[in-house]
Design a protein around this motif. Structure first.
Motif, PDB file in Angstrom:
ATOM      1  N   PRO A 140       0.803  -1.232   0.000  1.00  0.00           N
ATOM      2  CA  PRO A 140       0.000   0.000   0.000  1.00  0.00           C
ATOM      3  C   PRO A 140       0.840   1.288   0.000  1.00  0.00           C
ATOM      4  CG  PRO A 140      -0.001  -0.998   2.183  1.00  0.00           C
ATOM      5  CD  PRO A 140       0.742  -1.941   1.294  1.00  0.00           C
ATOM      6  N   THR A 144      -0.127   5.392  -0.244  1.00  0.00           N
ATOM      7  CA  THR A 144       0.004   6.341   0.870  1.00  0.00           C
ATOM      8  C   THR A 144       0.766   7.571   0.381  1.00  0.00           C
ATOM      9  OG1 THR A 144       0.063   4.501   2.425  1.00  0.00           O
ATOM     10  CG2 THR A 144       0.866   6.618   3.233  1.00  0.00           C
ATOM     11  N   GLY A 174      12.809  10.840   6.933  1.00  0.00           N
ATOM     12  CA  GLY A 174      12.523   9.426   6.713  1.00  0.00           C
ATOM     13  C   GLY A 174      12.250   9.118   5.258  1.00  0.00           C
ATOM     14  N   LEU A 175      13.158   8.342   4.656  1.00  0.00           N
ATOM     15  CA  LEU A 175      13.042   8.011   3.231  1.00  0.00           C
ATOM     16  C   LEU A 175      12.793   6.511   3.063  1.00  0.00           C
ATOM     17  CD1 LEU A 175      16.020  10.214   2.012  1.00  0.00           C
ATOM     18  CD2 LEU A 175      13.616  10.596   1.430  1.00  0.00           C
ATOM     19  N   GLY A 176      11.798   6.002   3.785  1.00  0.00           N
ATOM     20  CA  GLY A 176      11.463   4.583   3.682  1.00  0.00           C
ATOM     21  C   GLY A 176      10.527   4.344   2.511  1.00  0.00           C
ATOM     22  N   VAL A 178       7.366   4.922   2.101  1.00  0.00           N
ATOM     23  CA  VAL A 178       6.510   6.059   1.766  1.00  0.00           C
ATOM     24  C   VAL A 178       7.350   7.300   1.455  1.00  0.00           C
ATOM     25  CG1 VAL A 178       4.659   7.569   2.566  1.00  0.00           C
ATOM     26  CG2 VAL A 178       4.653   5.164   3.228  1.00  0.00           C
ATOM     27  N   GLY A 179       8.303   7.608   2.338  1.00  0.00           N
ATOM     28  CA  GLY A 179       9.077   8.856   2.205  1.00  0.00           C
ATOM     29  C   GLY A 179       9.809   8.947   0.873  1.00  0.00           C
ATOM     30  N   LEU A 198      17.837   7.774   9.080  1.00  0.00           N
ATOM     31  CA  LEU A 198      18.810   7.106   9.944  1.00  0.00           C
ATOM     32  C   LEU A 198      19.744   6.239   9.103  1.00  0.00           C
ATOM     33  CD1 LEU A 198      16.451   5.991  12.872  1.00  0.00           C
ATOM     34  CD2 LEU A 198      17.805   8.082  12.676  1.00  0.00           C
ATOM     35  N   ARG A 202      19.857   5.499   2.190  1.00  0.00           N
ATOM     36  CA  ARG A 202      18.623   6.077   1.640  1.00  0.00           C
ATOM     37  C   ARG A 202      18.848   7.539   1.258  1.00  0.00           C
ATOM     38  NH1 ARG A 202      15.271   2.350   0.070  1.00  0.00           N
ATOM     39  NH2 ARG A 202      13.489   3.776   0.219  1.00  0.00           N
ATOM     40  N   LEU A 233       9.146   7.981  12.239  1.00  0.00           N
ATOM     41  CA  LEU A 233       8.354   7.486  13.355  1.00  0.00           C
ATOM     42  C   LEU A 233       7.403   8.556  13.880  1.00  0.00           C
ATOM     43  CD1 LEU A 233      10.995   5.398  15.317  1.00  0.00           C
ATOM     44  CD2 LEU A 233       9.263   4.614  13.688  1.00  0.00           C
ATOM     45  N   ALA A 253       3.620  11.669   6.268  1.00  0.00           N
ATOM     46  CA  ALA A 253       2.967  10.362   6.337  1.00  0.00           C
ATOM     47  C   ALA A 253       2.969   9.707   7.711  1.00  0.00           C
ATOM     48  CB  ALA A 253       3.663   9.406   5.368  1.00  0.00           C
ATOM     49  N   ASN A 255       2.513   8.135  11.258  1.00  0.00           N
ATOM     50  CA  ASN A 255       1.358   7.997  12.142  1.00  0.00           C
ATOM     51  C   ASN A 255       1.663   8.636  13.492  1.00  0.00           C
ATOM     52  OD1 ASN A 255      -0.739   6.529  10.801  1.00  0.00           O
ATOM     53  ND2 ASN A 255       0.571   4.724  10.810  1.00  0.00           N
ATOM     54  N   ASN A 281      -2.540  10.603   5.516  1.00  0.00           N
ATOM     55  CA  ASN A 281      -1.835   9.342   5.214  1.00  0.00           C
ATOM     56  C   ASN A 281      -2.762   8.149   4.978  1.00  0.00           C
ATOM     57  OD1 ASN A 281      -2.591   8.216   7.682  1.00  0.00           O
ATOM     58  ND2 ASN A 281      -0.594   8.447   8.645  1.00  0.00           N
ATOM     59  N   GLY A 284      -2.974   4.454   1.904  1.00  0.00           N
ATOM     60  CA  GLY A 284      -2.698   3.015   2.029  1.00  0.00           C
ATOM     61  C   GLY A 284      -3.930   2.262   2.504  1.00  0.00           C
TER      62      GLY A 284
HETATM   63  P1  NAD Z   1       9.637   2.496   6.616  1.00  0.00           P
HETATM   64  O1  NAD Z   1      10.034   1.690   7.811  1.00  0.00           O
HETATM   65  O2  NAD Z   1       9.720   1.897   5.256  1.00  0.00           O
HETATM   66  O3  NAD Z   1      10.471   3.859   6.596  1.00  0.00           O
HETATM   67  C1  NAD Z   1      10.699   4.682   7.689  1.00  0.00           C
HETATM   68  C2  NAD Z   1      12.024   5.365   7.426  1.00  0.00           C
HETATM   69  O4  NAD Z   1      12.179   6.416   8.372  1.00  0.00           O
HETATM   70  C3  NAD Z   1      13.231   4.436   7.569  1.00  0.00           C
HETATM   71  O5  NAD Z   1      14.048   4.543   6.434  1.00  0.00           O
HETATM   72  C4  NAD Z   1      13.920   4.946   8.849  1.00  0.00           C
HETATM   73  O6  NAD Z   1      15.324   4.798   8.798  1.00  0.00           O
HETATM   74  C5  NAD Z   1      13.516   6.410   8.842  1.00  0.00           C
HETATM   75  N1  NAD Z   1      13.520   7.062  10.141  1.00  0.00           N
HETATM   76  C6  NAD Z   1      12.946   6.624  11.302  1.00  0.00           C
HETATM   77  N2  NAD Z   1      13.160   7.521  12.286  1.00  0.00           N
HETATM   78  C7  NAD Z   1      13.861   8.527  11.729  1.00  0.00           C
HETATM   79  C8  NAD Z   1      14.415   9.754  12.255  1.00  0.00           C
HETATM   80  N3  NAD Z   1      14.250  10.110  13.522  1.00  0.00           N
HETATM   81  N4  NAD Z   1      15.105  10.556  11.420  1.00  0.00           N
HETATM   82  C9  NAD Z   1      15.264  10.206  10.111  1.00  0.00           C
HETATM   83  N5  NAD Z   1      14.780   9.068   9.568  1.00  0.00           N
HETATM   84  C10 NAD Z   1      14.101   8.251  10.373  1.00  0.00           C
HETATM   85  O7  NAD Z   1       8.142   2.981   6.930  1.00  0.00           O
HETATM   86  P2  NAD Z   1       7.064   3.501   5.893  1.00  0.00           P
HETATM   87  O8  NAD Z   1       6.207   2.377   5.479  1.00  0.00           O
HETATM   88  O9  NAD Z   1       7.731   4.362   4.876  1.00  0.00           O
HETATM   89  O10 NAD Z   1       6.156   4.420   6.850  1.00  0.00           O
HETATM   90  C11 NAD Z   1       6.633   5.671   7.294  1.00  0.00           C
HETATM   91  C12 NAD Z   1       5.644   6.278   8.293  1.00  0.00           C
HETATM   92  O11 NAD Z   1       4.366   6.407   7.656  1.00  0.00           O
HETATM   93  C13 NAD Z   1       5.413   5.429   9.537  1.00  0.00           C
HETATM   94  O12 NAD Z   1       5.144   6.293  10.627  1.00  0.00           O
HETATM   95  C14 NAD Z   1       4.152   4.659   9.197  1.00  0.00           C
HETATM   96  O13 NAD Z   1       3.451   4.257  10.368  1.00  0.00           O
HETATM   97  C15 NAD Z   1       3.394   5.699   8.409  1.00  0.00           C
HETATM   98  N6  NAD Z   1       2.412   5.140   7.487  1.00  0.00           N
HETATM   99  C16 NAD Z   1       2.805   4.253   6.533  1.00  0.00           C
HETATM  100  C17 NAD Z   1       1.863   3.738   5.641  1.00  0.00           C
HETATM  101  C18 NAD Z   1       2.266   2.780   4.552  1.00  0.00           C
HETATM  102  O14 NAD Z   1       1.451   2.549   3.630  1.00  0.00           O
HETATM  103  N7  NAD Z   1       3.461   2.237   4.577  1.00  0.00           N
HETATM  104  C19 NAD Z   1       0.517   4.136   5.750  1.00  0.00           C
HETATM  105  C20 NAD Z   1       0.157   5.070   6.712  1.00  0.00           C
HETATM  106  C21 NAD Z   1       1.115   5.558   7.585  1.00  0.00           C
END
Ligand code: NAD
Length: 341
Positions: A140, A144, A174-176, A178-179, A198, A202, A233, A253, A255, A281, A284
């Motif tokens: 998802p 998102t 945060g470049l995970g 979603v980012g 972190l 990324r 986070l 994004a 939560n 957000n 998703g």
């Molecule tokens: P993810 O785990 O893929 O990515 C999170 C990224 O944030 C990681 O790369 C991590 O290293 C980085 N990070 C964490 N703390 C950090 C900090 N203090 N400084 C810099 N970088 C930091 O997660 P995701 O799926 O991309 O989700 C990101 C956020 O969005 C979460 O809070 C999640 O709950 C929320 N969210 C995600 C979805 C989804 O579809 N994945 C939907 C709704 C909400």
């Protein structure tokens, strides 16, 4: 237990114990007024049972509010599996969880969350059809990101008078999953990106592929920018951090960005527009809910356009009432869920 349920207006709380596999799971159905409860399953170690139940209750309530404002015929729920130490039968554990879900007859639909993977949902799917985000259902996160991108445009329009993102400075924490997808869309729209993660890998990728400017993790929140997008986070917005922000709006994004409800008022007092996290957000959730109903991608994409409309509506009320958009969103969700003003 009942005091906790009453305080959060929880409809039902189911506990499952399976001696054969060691499964100990809690399923919370917060509100089913709009439809069956949908929400992810966490698989984590908790210090005790009470904190596991409290986590599930808080998250289930959030899902009801998110689904209500996303315009979905879906209630809010959440599950927590207490992670036993030294697990070597993960597949059997999730299969037992699938049987537990099935015993509820469709009142609760599960999905991935912290600590769970699509492969776990594949195990659940062997025993129940009330499961989403399996391997075949897809990730998802891109949806998102699409919703957050649309929400950033709506936020720029409301706060800066234009939804043209060309040259807009957006700081992404945060470049995970979603980012990074969000960064790609912002880059394509001409935004200037300031990024931190972190994981230095990324950041390097965003620098090389998107021309992003790296910022030290501890400096990202107070870096001067137009829009701050927390995508790591939760809990990043508190008295101390809000006082240091140097942005016009926060729209990301992550939560539970607000450590407490007062942080929303502090943002408002500083003239920083806040996009309520569960509104911006919800892309998703829209994806998994509609996918589960058998909808095709065009219908899902069309539904995503409701996100910026809903945000714009919330910003309008917030401006008229001189209240934080977070408080307006909560009031709107409660009106839908409980019919109260
Ligand atoms: P993810 O785990 O893929 O990515 C999170 C990224 O944030 C990681 O790369 C991590 O290293 C980085 N990070 C964490 N703390 C950090 C900090 N203090 N400084 C810099 N970088 C930091 O997660 P995701 O799926 O991309 O989700 C990101 C956020 O969005 C979460 O809070 C999640 O709950 C929320 N969210 C995600 C979805 C989804 O579809 N994945 C939907 C709704 C909400």
């Amino acid at each position: 237990m009942f005091a906790l349920m009453e305080a959060a207006r929880v409809e039902a709380l189911h506990c499952f114990n399976d001696s054969a596999t060691g499964l100990r799971a809690v399923i919370v159905i917060h509100n089913s007024r709009l439809g069956p409860a949908l929400g992810g399953c966490r698989y984590l170690s908790y210090p005790d049972e009470k904190s596991a139940i409290e986590d599930a209750v808080r998250l289930a309530q959030g899902m009801s509010y998110k689904a209500a404002l996303a315009g979905l015929a879906q209630g809010g729920g959440k599950a927590v599996i207490l992670r036993p130490p030294g697990v070597d039968n993960r597949a059997e554990l999730f299969e037992a969880f699938g049987r537990a879900i099935d015993s509820l007859g469709g009142q609760y639909i599960t999905a991935v969350d912290s600590g769970t993977l699509s492969a776990d949902m594949d195990c659940v799917a062997q025993y129940t059809s009330h499961v989403t985000s399996t391997t075949s259902a897809g990730d998802p996160s891109p949806h998102t990101a699409m919703g957050v991108f649309a929400g950033i445009r709506a936020t720029a329009q409301a706060r800066l008078g234009s939804d043209d993102l060309e040259g807009l400075r957006v700081a992404i924490q945060g470049l995970g999953n979603v980012g990074f997808a969000l960064a790609e869309q912002l880059h394509a729209a001409g935004a200037e990106l300031l990024v931190s993660d972190l994981d230095p890998g990324r950041v390097q990728l965003a620098v090389e592929q998107l021309g992003a400017r790296p910022v030290a993790n501890e400096a990202l929140l107070c870096t001067p920018c137009d829009i701050l997008a927390p995508c790591g986070l939760g809990g990043v917005l508190n008295s101390a951090s809000v006082a240091k922000l140097r942005c016009s709006a926060v729209a990301g994004a992550a939560n539970n960005q607000l450590l407490n409800p007062g942080a929303a008022d502090e943002l408002e007092a500083r003239g920083i527009l806040y996009a309520p996290d569960y509104v911006i957000n919800c892309g998703g959730l829209i994806y998994v809910a509609l996918k589960h109903r058998g909808e095709e991608l065009p219908a899902i994409t069309a539904h995503l356009t409701q996100i910026d409309r809903r945000l714009t509506e919330i910003y309008g009320h917030a401006q008229a009432d001189k209240r934080s958009p977070a408080r307006v969103a909560d009031a709107l969700a409660e009106r839908i869920l409980y019919g109260v003003k």
